[in-house]
Design a protein around this motif. Sequence first.
Motif, PDB file in Angstrom:
ATOM      1  N   GLU A 103      47.336  40.644  27.706  1.00 44.63           N
ATOM      2  CA  GLU A 103      46.145  40.629  28.567  1.00 44.63           C
ATOM      3  C   GLU A 103      46.509  40.196  29.992  1.00 44.63           C
ATOM      4  O   GLU A 103      46.003  40.752  30.976  1.00 44.63           O
ATOM      5  N   ARG A 104      47.378  39.199  30.104  1.00 47.08           N
ATOM      6  CA  ARG A 104      47.802  38.755  31.445  1.00 47.08           C
ATOM      7  C   ARG A 104      48.499  39.906  32.176  1.00 47.08           C
ATOM      8  O   ARG A 104      48.252  40.147  33.350  1.00 47.08           O
ATOM      9  N   GLU A 105      49.334  40.640  31.454  1.00 49.48           N
ATOM     10  CA  GLU A 105      50.035  41.766  32.090  1.00 49.48           C
ATOM     11  C   GLU A 105      49.056  42.868  32.456  1.00 49.48           C
ATOM     12  O   GLU A 105      49.220  43.558  33.454  1.00 49.48           O
ATOM     13  N   ALA A 106      48.025  43.036  31.618  1.00 54.03           N
ATOM     14  CA  ALA A 106      47.028  44.070  31.892  1.00 54.03           C
ATOM     15  C   ALA A 106      46.310  43.750  33.201  1.00 54.03           C
ATOM     16  O   ALA A 106      45.976  44.648  33.976  1.00 54.03           O
ATOM     17  N   ARG A 107      46.109  42.456  33.456  1.00 51.62           N
ATOM     18  CA  ARG A 107      45.462  42.087  34.720  1.00 51.62           C
ATOM     19  C   ARG A 107      46.392  42.383  35.901  1.00 51.62           C
ATOM     20  O   ARG A 107      45.954  42.801  36.963  1.00 51.62           O
ATOM     21  N   ALA A 108      47.690  42.189  35.679  1.00 51.28           N
ATOM     22  CA  ALA A 108      48.646  42.410  36.769  1.00 51.28           C
ATOM     23  C   ALA A 108      48.941  43.897  37.003  1.00 51.28           C
ATOM     24  O   ALA A 108      49.031  44.356  38.129  1.00 51.28           O
TER      25      ALA A 108
END
Length: 505
Positions: free
Chosen positions: A302-307
Amino acid sequence: MSVVILDFGSQFTRLIARRFRELGAYSVILPGSAPLDRILRENPQGIVLSGGPSSVYDEAAPKPAPGVLDLDIPVLGVCYGMQYLAHQAGGDVKRAGKREYGKADLTQYGGQLFEGIQGEFVAWMSHSDSVTQLPAGYEVVAQTEDTPVTAIENRETRRYGVQFHPEVVHTPKGGQLLANFLGICGVTRDWTAEHIIDELVSDVRAQVGDGRVLLAISGGVDSSTLGLLLARAVGEKLTAVFIDHGLLRLGEREQVEAALKPLGVNLVTVDARAEFMAALDGVSDPEQKRKIIGREFIRAFEREARAYGPFDFLAQGTLYPDVIESAGGEGAANIKSHHNVGGLPDDLAFKLVEPFRTLFKDEVREIARLLGLPDHIRMRHPFPGPGLAIRCLGAISEEKLDILRRVDDIFISGLREFGLYDGCSQALAILTPIQSVGVMGDERTYSYTAALRAVTTDDFMTAEWARLPYEFLATMSNRIVNQVHEINRVVYDITGKPPATIEWE
Ligand SMILES: Nc1ncnc2c1ncn2[C@@H]1O[C@H](COP(=O)(O)OP(=O)(O)OP(=O)(O)O)[C@@H](O)[C@H]1O
Ligand SMILES: O=c1[nH]c(=O)c2[nH+]cn([C@@H]3O[C@H](COP(=O)(O)O)[C@@H](O)[C@H]3O)c2[nH]1
Ligand SMILES: NC(=O)CC[C@H](N)C(=O)O
Ligand SMILES: [Mg+2]
């Protein structure tokens, strides 16, 4: 054209489809009660009725939909399926005096299903009910000592039944029997792994459409193969994310990055070591560890999806054994929650893309070969997503992981050095919490016990412990105790699966 397998809840239904794939035949699994028009859409040349936990004489026993058994195509009933055929045609099925479970020898056999089969026929059984009276038009074509009606056929209507399971490896000549059934159906056996790839590619395209895909990639064979498949299916819309959760082996992050680079997938490495270690702090229960790891993986994605996102889909190299062990089968027990199935959090925001969900490891390796995955990745031993956390028993710590990393490296490098790596399907080191007394350099020690484990298997559902040479084990024991000071005792695990599992947690 296909063979339709109607599923009445057997543990082995997927294995029937797998055997057909091996024989070059395309099959489709549908629920036992699938309506006639749904079945006809598959253009079936034959139908298999699977086994199942019910008894055909029970009120609520599952049945094929009306009209299905009136079709003028061959039908093979397996176990429950055979009992259903007999019952429905006016025969009798009763709870037998003796329950047959495990291997049984056919005392005699013949007929169309057994054509060309010679010598002893070992059949694997799992039933409590038996056909006690044959319906009109049928004859008995095989028997065991305990079961007078072990296989039946009605040549005129092309209805066949076997009480045993031809689809399991413990029925060694079962494949020949299934091949005979395909012959009776007139199936052309030209369904190859290339067709499977084409089908998977078109399924993925249909599912994903214009959406963007985050691929969870580990450098293992399943997710690397998936990377090549997805590159073919969705091309640019793919980003592969490799998580370093601090639970990897010695030098693994660099090795994985180097191995994946030439594949041409767009790769992002994420350092999530701090998050995983904090979440696992003080946790010793294996299931709880697995659930936390499953959740942390998703949080990291999810963190990578935000980035880099947004991403609509999360692709994972999930295989059928991960699903069935996580209680994903009809009525199956939860053995352990694989991080990518039973360990997923409830609030998952991605839609899952898991094209290999019904396949077994050796089938994925065949697909990998056709897609051109280099052999050093294709034949790599599996390494579980939760990594060293489930091999460092109980609560983990940086110190313990560091000990385990060094033991694992000595063992795996040793296997390669002695030419034993490829002869094992998977090898691992385990750090036990057991401390024991030793004597080194005339001094008393009180240190940890390391366990080594190596297994041979095709599908990772069952496994044998590998008979590694004593000389090799002696060398490993020496090296480990000499080089890893925190260890003063080394044991080798001599348990199969079942009753043990491959990983210790
Ligand atoms: N470190 C990781 N980073 C990102 N995704 C991972 C990682 N470890 C595992 N996964 C995901 O979890 C899935 C299941 O892991 P699993 O170990 O069963 O498969 P694999 O690593 O692809 O192949 P192998 O079984 O040969 O190790 C992977 O296919 C991948 O999608
Ligand atoms: O990606 C994974 N996530 C998991 O949570 C997991 N648990 C077990 N394994 C691997 O699955 C195979 C069967 O392992 P077991 O006999 O221990 O269940 C073996 O190859 C194990 O290494 C996992 N892989
Ligand atoms: N494995 C099976 O299909 C079992 C069928 C049936 N439930 C029996 O016990 O005989
Ligand atoms: Mg892996």
